[in-house]
Design an enzyme around this catalytic site. Structure first.
Site, mmCIF file in Angstrom:
data_model
loop_
_atom_site.group_PDB
_atom_site.id
_atom_site.type_symbol
_atom_site.label_atom_id
_atom_site.label_comp_id
_atom_site.label_asym_id
_atom_site.label_seq_id
_atom_site.Cartn_x
_atom_site.Cartn_y
_atom_site.Cartn_z
ATOM 1 N N HIS A 68 0.808 -1.226 0.000
ATOM 2 C CA HIS A 68 0.000 0.000 0.000
ATOM 3 C C HIS A 68 0.840 1.274 0.000
ATOM 4 O O HIS A 68 0.314 2.348 -0.277
ATOM 5 C CB HIS A 68 -0.966 0.003 1.195
ATOM 6 C CG HIS A 68 -0.342 0.403 2.495
ATOM 7 N ND1 HIS A 68 0.244 -0.499 3.366
ATOM 8 C CD2 HIS A 68 -0.204 1.621 3.092
ATOM 9 C CE1 HIS A 68 0.695 0.140 4.429
ATOM 10 N NE2 HIS A 68 0.435 1.425 4.292
ATOM 11 N N ASP B 64 -0.709 -7.394 1.345
ATOM 12 C CA ASP B 64 -0.028 -6.111 1.511
ATOM 13 C C ASP B 64 1.496 -6.267 1.443
ATOM 14 O O ASP B 64 2.231 -5.662 2.222
ATOM 15 C CB ASP B 64 -0.427 -5.431 2.818
ATOM 16 C CG ASP B 64 -0.088 -3.936 2.801
ATOM 17 O OD1 ASP B 64 -0.032 -3.349 1.703
ATOM 18 O OD2 ASP B 64 0.128 -3.357 3.892
ATOM 19 N N SER C 23 5.214 1.618 8.025
ATOM 20 C CA SER C 23 4.703 0.478 7.251
ATOM 21 C C SER C 23 5.773 -0.030 6.284
ATOM 22 O O SER C 23 6.456 0.750 5.618
ATOM 23 C CB SER C 23 3.461 0.881 6.455
ATOM 24 O OG SER C 23 2.319 0.900 7.267
#
Length: 298
Positions: free
Chosen positions: A50, A80, A155
């Site tokens: 993402h 992801d 992330s």
């Protein structure tokens, strides 16, 4: 007690320094950069899917301060995960661990490099469980949740245990309001497939659906199914004669009560297989047959 805390503090700092040598900055979107993990010595980088808002013009910031271009190998939005290639040899991949080696309550560190230097937050493992399915339909090998603070740009970065072993990749986008880590076993499987094929194959029927309660007169050992509200042209569903208004109640003999059930049955191994689909049509249970297609696109 007076020496225990300074010693723990120093050991944590050493762990951050060690694991941080495998953490890179990933510039693949218009806002704050994210993080990635140097996966192999020959330049494979793992990051969160993402955080890549484009497929090209991706840059990575290495631990030595150098910024280099990266090529997208492949991506899997359902877990992801994405894999990049940087054309540099002799990099420093981390030592890998596994959720089986940690327990709820163990200390863990989340690391990121959204800027030039490595950043870290400390927490504990708050939950461990067996495999689960993401809302997008991907299969994750273990549920691994920690109460670490996910700072902006973390992330794609690693979750490390107190011994400096990376046990997962952190992501803030998998579940709303919950920070989970993709475990090493899932990362390894996805990266191997991306390196071999550049993509993850997913089964596809070509229908839109809503979960509905089955009519009382339908005698099945389940209360819900998936009402077909659209059928794509030339899709597996159309070729298998599924119609608007049909309610899917099983696929290949496995009950389908809600969307997660269907997604779980449409893994890579299902593509191209001939299978039975049980439906409710006009109040009657019928069995149809079709060949599962492959999801196209990202």
């Amino acid at each position: 007690m007076t020496t225990a805390l300074p010693q723990l503090s120093e050991e944590l700092a050493e762990t951050v320094a060690s694991v941080g040598s495998s953490v890179v900055r990933v510039e693949g979107r218009g806002r704050l950069p994210a993080s990635g993990i140097l996966w192999t010595e020959d330049g494979i980088v793992v990051t969160a899917d993402h955080v890549l808002e484009r497929d090209d013009n991706i840059r990575t910031g290495l631990p030595n301060g150098e910024t280099v271009g990266a090529t997208l190998i492949g991506r899997d939005p359902m877990t992801d995960l994405a894999a990049l290639q940087v054309e540099i040899q002799g990099l420093n991949p981390p030592r890998l661990g596994a959720p089986e080696g940690i327990r709820v309550g163990n200390l863990v560190l989340a690391l990121g490099r959204p800027g030039r230097t490595v950043q870290a937050t400390l927490g504990i493992v708050s939950a461990l469980d067996e495999g689960w399915q993401t809302p997008a339909g991907g299969r994750i090998g273990h549920w691994l949740q920690a109460d670490v603070v996910m700072l902006p740009g973390f992330s794609g970065g690693p979750l490390a245990d107190s011994s400096g072993h990376v046990v997962g990749m952190n992501t803030s986008a998998m579940l709303r309001g919950i920070n989970v880590s993709v475990p090493i076993s899932t990362i390894q499987a996805v990266v191997e497939t991306l390196l071999a094929h550049g993509r993850i194959r997913r089964g596809y029927l070509g229908v839109g659906f809503h979960m509905v309660r089955l009519p009382e007169e339908v005698q099945l050992e389940q209360e819900t199914g998936l009402l077909v509200v659209s059928v794509e042209k030339d899709s597996a569903a159309e070729q298998g004669n599924l119609l608007l208004g049909d309610t899917i109640v099983s696929l290949n003999g496995e009950p389908v009560r809600h969307p997660d059930d269907l997604m779980a049955l449409l893994g890579s191994e299902s593509v191209g297989t001939k299978t039975s689909v049980r439906i409710v049509r006009a109040g009657e249970v019928r069995e149809m047959h079709l060949t599962i297609g492959e999801r196209q696109g990202k």
